[in-house]
Design an enzyme around this catalytic site. Structure first.
Site, short mmCIF file in Angstrom:
data_model
loop_
_atom_site.label_atom_id
_atom_site.label_comp_id
_atom_site.label_asym_id
_atom_site.label_seq_id
_atom_site.Cartn_x
_atom_site.Cartn_y
_atom_site.Cartn_z
N GLN A 96 0.89 -1.13 -0.05
CA GLN A 96 0.03 -0.07 0.01
C GLN A 96 0.70 1.24 -0.10
OE1 GLN A 96 -3.20 -0.01 2.94
NE2 GLN A 96 -4.01 1.97 2.15
N PHE A 97 1.15 1.69 -1.27
CA PHE A 97 2.15 2.94 -1.34
C PHE A 97 1.48 4.10 -0.69
CE2 PHE A 97 -0.44 3.63 -5.16
CZ PHE A 97 -0.69 4.71 -5.27
N THR A 98 0.00 4.14 -0.67
CA THR A 98 -0.39 5.43 0.01
C THR A 98 -0.42 5.69 1.26
OG1 THR A 98 -2.48 4.21 0.45
CG2 THR A 98 -2.52 5.17 -1.78
#
Length: 163
Positions: A96-98
């Site tokens: 989850q790069f967010t």
């Protein structure tokens, strides 16, 4: 790396209507990789997650020392002194790069602190291998895919870890 670690009764990942991964009781780990992260950071955090004592000492109907997960919600007893390894739980890792969203300016998040995909894939693989090397059963989401993640948070217990 930034990790959101959630103690769950169950969790699953679906991509394009197909369930690609799932676990029973254990940990759901949402994992973001920063642009300065490497394999050593991933291995260190894997050890931390594997040893993180967020499961109760005793479970209703299960004598201490005979740990197992999957006791109904709200029926865990005792202090949080046991790890996912101690109780024989599973781990679901979802990239989850967010987690690296910077929202200090404006209304559109910036992701400049997130690692490029070609770097992040290798770091996440090192993290997963670090968990597996500690004897854990690990399921994974699909990197870069639009995923639907479902979970039943047990507690709720949610811990943030950062390198």
């Amino acid at each position: 790396m930034r990790l959101v670690v959630q103690r769950v009764s169950c969790a699953a990942v679906t991509v394009a209507g197909e369930r690609i991964a799932g676990i029973d009781a254990g940990l759901l780990v949402l994992a973001g990789v920063g642009r300065d992260d490497g394999d050593e950071t991933a291995r260190r955090l894997a050890a931390k997650v594997a040893g993180l004592r967020i499961f109760g000492d005793e479970e209703v109907g299960v004598p201490l020392g005979q740990g197992r997960v999957g006791v109904p919600l709200g029926q865990r007893r005792g202090k949080m002194n046991r790890s996912v390894t101690d109780v024989g739980g599973e781990v679901l890792v979802v990239s989850q790069f967010t987690l690296y969203a910077d929202t200090r300016k404006g209304y559109r998040p910036s992701f400049v602190d997130a690692a490029r995909p070609e770097v992040a894939v290798g770091v996440l693989e090192a993290f997963v291998e670090g968990l597996k090397s500690r004897g854990l059963q690990v399921a994974e989401g699909r990197f870069g895919a639009h995923m639907e993640v479902s979970l039943v948070n047990d507690g709720p217990v949610t811990i943030l870890l950062e390198s």
